[in-house]
Design a protein around this motif. Structure first.
Motif, PDB file in Angstrom:
ATOM      1  N   GLU A 167       0.829  -1.208   0.000  1.00  0.00           N
ATOM      2  CA  GLU A 167       0.000   0.000   0.000  1.00  0.00           C
ATOM      3  C   GLU A 167       0.860   1.254   0.000  1.00  0.00           C
ATOM      4  N   VAL A 168       1.965   1.216   0.741  1.00  0.00           N
ATOM      5  CA  VAL A 168       2.878   2.367   0.789  1.00  0.00           C
ATOM      6  C   VAL A 168       3.502   2.594  -0.589  1.00  0.00           C
ATOM      7  N   ILE A 169       3.936   1.512  -1.240  1.00  0.00           N
ATOM      8  CA  ILE A 169       4.522   1.621  -2.580  1.00  0.00           C
ATOM      9  C   ILE A 169       3.511   2.224  -3.550  1.00  0.00           C
ATOM     10  N   ARG A 170       2.275   1.779  -3.434  1.00  0.00           N
ATOM     11  CA  ARG A 170       1.224   2.275  -4.339  1.00  0.00           C
ATOM     12  C   ARG A 170       0.931   3.754  -4.078  1.00  0.00           C
ATOM     13  N   ASN A 171       0.930   4.167  -2.822  1.00  0.00           N
ATOM     14  CA  ASN A 171       0.515   5.526  -2.462  1.00  0.00           C
ATOM     15  C   ASN A 171       1.636   6.556  -2.509  1.00  0.00           C
ATOM     16  N   ILE A 172       2.899   6.114  -2.453  1.00  0.00           N
ATOM     17  CA  ILE A 172       4.032   7.047  -2.496  1.00  0.00           C
ATOM     18  C   ILE A 172       4.900   6.699  -3.692  1.00  0.00           C
ATOM     19  N   GLN A 173       4.940   7.579  -4.663  1.00  0.00           N
ATOM     20  CA  GLN A 173       5.741   7.378  -5.868  1.00  0.00           C
ATOM     21  C   GLN A 173       6.831   8.444  -5.942  1.00  0.00           C
ATOM     22  N   MET A 174       7.907   8.143  -6.689  1.00  0.00           N
ATOM     23  CA  MET A 174       9.045   9.058  -6.762  1.00  0.00           C
ATOM     24  C   MET A 174       9.354   9.424  -8.206  1.00  0.00           C
TER      25      MET A 174
END
Length: 446
Positions: free
Chosen positions: A117-124
Motif C-alpha cells: 500500500e505504501v509503494i502504491r501511495n508514495i511514488q518518486m
C-alpha cells in the motif's frame, strides 16, 4: 529452503502477533490548524557506515506534510535532502525516529500488505531522467510496470486506455509508446518518469530535483506539469531542490536543511519576507538578480557556522508563531522572535557602487592570500594515518596503546584511528594465542 512466499507469510504471522497495522486508514490525523497530516517525520536520524566511519547524514529531522500541499526541502548538495526523500520511500533505513504516513508507522519492519500500500501511495520522480528509465524496455512497458505489479486494470483494453490517457496528459503522443527511452530528449524522458508515477494514482509524490538535469527552457514546463496534476488530482508533493528561486513559486511551505539539520520551516512568502536563520539568508542571497548591473555589484551573504555556540545551550527547532519554525538555542530563538515581531525584513543582499565593489574585491583577495602563522602551527603535519602505524601497534600492542592515547590527546585523528585499530587487533590475536597455549597446556597435564 523457504520460498519467498513462505517467508512473507511467516513475517505476516509474526507481525499479526505484535498487533502491527496491515492497511492504511482512509484519512490521516488532523493537525491543530485543521489540516490533514499525510506524512510526518519524527526525530529522524539517518546514518551511513559503522563505528568510526559512521556519518550522520540526517539529524533529528521533524516536520509534517499536509494533504494537498507542496512541501519543498531546500539545501546545498550533501545536506541530506535526497537521503530524506529515499527514507520516505523506504530505501534508506532510519537509525532513530520514525516516519508516519496517515498516522501509521511505515519505517522499519512493516507487514507485506502495508508495504504494498505504501509503494502504491508514495511514488518518486527521480533527478536523472535517463538513469531512472530502463533502456531495454519500451515506454509502454515502463509506464505499465506498476499496473502489472499491482494489477490495476480490468482488462488489456483498460490498461492500454489508461496508458494512452496518461501519455497524453504529460504532453506526449500514443505513438511514442512503442519507442525506447534513448529516442527521447531529457524533458521528454522526465515526462515519461512523471507518467510512470502518476498512473499509479498515488497520494504523495517525492520529486527529487526533477528539473536540475534539464535545460532552463524545459524546467518551467515540467513544473507546470506537476502543478497541473496537483490541482487536478489533489496530489501532495515533497519537492526536493537546491534553488530557492524555483521553489518559491510552486511551494506552499518550505523547509531549509543544512548538514542534516532542519534549520527553518515556514510558508513560502513568510520565508522570503522574514528569512531568520543565517543559512536561509545565504541561500536567498545566491538567487540571481535579473538586472545584470545589480547582479554584478551584489555582495553575497555568506553563512559562517562558527557564529553559533551550542556547547552548553543546545539548539532545537522551535515554533515562534506565524507558522514559522526556526532552529537555535534559547538566546538565538529570542533574537529571531524579536526580528519577526519587529516586522522588518532581514537583509540578505547588499548592492555596492562600482568603486565600493572594486574595493571589496581587493579586500577579499588580500584576506584570501594571507596565511596566518598560528594556523600552520595548529595543523598536525604528520597526521597521515599510515598503515605502518597500524602494523606497529599490531606487533607491539602495549606501545600501540600508548601511542593511541597520545595521538588522541594531541588531536592527531588519523594516527589515532590507525593506532587504535592496530592495537585492538594485536590484543585480540595475542589473546587468542595465549588462550590456545593455556588450553594445550591443560591437555598436556591431563
Amino acid at each position: 529452503m523457504e520460498s519467498v512466499k513462505e517467508k512473507e507469510e511467516n513475517l505476516e504471522t509474526s507481525l499479526n502477533k505484535k498487533n502491527i497495522v496491515h492497511h492504511l486508514p482512509e484519512h490521516g490525523p488532523i493537525a491543530e490548524n485543521g489540516k490533514e497530516i499525510l506524512l510526518s517525520l519524527k526525530n529522524v536520524d539517518i546514518t551511513f557506515g559503522k563505528r568510526d566511519k559512521a556519518v550522520k547524514a540526517v539529524k533529528n529531522a521533524s516536520f509534517d506534510i499536509y494533504k494537498g500541499e507542496t512541501f519543498s526541502l531546500v539545501g546545498e548538495s550533501g545536506s541530506g535532502k535526497t537521503t530524506i526523500g529515499r527514507a520516505v520511500i523506504r530505501v534508506n533505513p532510519l537509525a532513530a525516529g520514525e516516519i508516519q504516513y496517515k498516522g501509521v508507522k511505515i519505517s522499519g519492519k512493516i507487514s507485506h500488505s502495508l508495504d504494498r500500500e505504501v509503494i502504491r501511495n508514495i511514488q518518486m520522480v527521480f533527478q536523472d531522467p535517463a538513469a531512472s528509465l530502463n533502456e531495454r524496455a519500451t515506454v509502454d512497458y515502463i509506464i505499465s510496470e506498476g499496473l502489472y505489479n499491482f494489477h490495476l486494470y480490468e482488462s488489456e483494453a483498460d490498461r492500454v486506455n489508461k496508458v494512452e490517457n496518461i501519455i497524453k496528459e504529460v504532453g506526449l503522443l500514443p505513438e511514442h509508446l512503442t519507442r525506447y527511452p534513448h529516442e527521447f530528449s531529457g524533458g521528454q524522458r522526465q515526462r515519461i518518469g512523471i507518467a510512470r508515477a502518476i498512473i499509479m494514482e498515488p497520494e504523495l509524490i517525492v520529486a527529487d530535483e526533477p528539473i536540475s538535469a534539464l535545460d532552463v527552457s524545459i524546467r518551467a514546463q515540467i513544473l507546470n506539469l506537476l502543478n497541473k496534476f496537483k490541482a487536478e488530482r489533489n496530489l501532495t508533493c515533497l519537492f526536493i531542490a537546491h534553488d530557492l528561486s524555483i521553489v518559491r513559486f510552486i511551494s506552499d511551505r518550505i523547509g531549509v536543511i543544512y548538514k542534516g539539520d532542519i534549520v527553518e520551516i515556514a510558508e513560502a512568502e513568510e520565508l522570503f519576507q522574514f528569512p531568520l536563520h543565517p543559512y536561509t539568508r545565504s541561500l536567498i542571497s545566491a538567487i540571481p538578480i535579473p538586472d545584470p548591473k545589480l547582479e554584478k555589484n551584489k555582495v553575497l551573504f555568506t553563512y559562517d557556522p562558527s557564529i553559533h555556540n551550542y556547547e552548553e545551550d543546545k539548539p532545537e527547532l522551535v515554533d515562534i508563531g506565524h507558522g514559522h519554525l526556526i532552529y537555535g538555542n534559547k538566546k538565538e530563538i529570542e533574537e529571531y522572535k524579536a526580528i519577526r515581531e519587529s516586522g522588518n525584513t532581514p537583509k540578505s543582499i547588499t548592492i555596492l557602487s562600482d568603486e565600493e565593489k572594486k574595493k571589496y574585491e581587493l579586500e577579499q583577495l588580500n584576506s584570501a592570500t594571507e596565511i596566518k602563522e598560528e594556523d600552520i602551527l595548529n595543523t598536525p603535519l604528520h597526521d597521515t594515518g599510515s598503515f605502518a602505524y597500524s602494523v606497529l601497534a599490531f606487533i607491539f600492542p602495549i606501545i600501540g596503546l600508548i601511542l593511541w592515547l597520545v595521538s588522541k590527546n594531541k588531536n592527531y585523528i588519523r594516527n589515532y584511528k590507525a593506532y587504535k585499530s592496530g592495537t585492538i587487533a594485536g590484543f585480540i590475536v595475542f589473546g587468542i594465542i595465549v588462550l590456545i597455549y593455556i588450553i594445550a597446556l591443560l591437555f598436556a597435564l591431563v
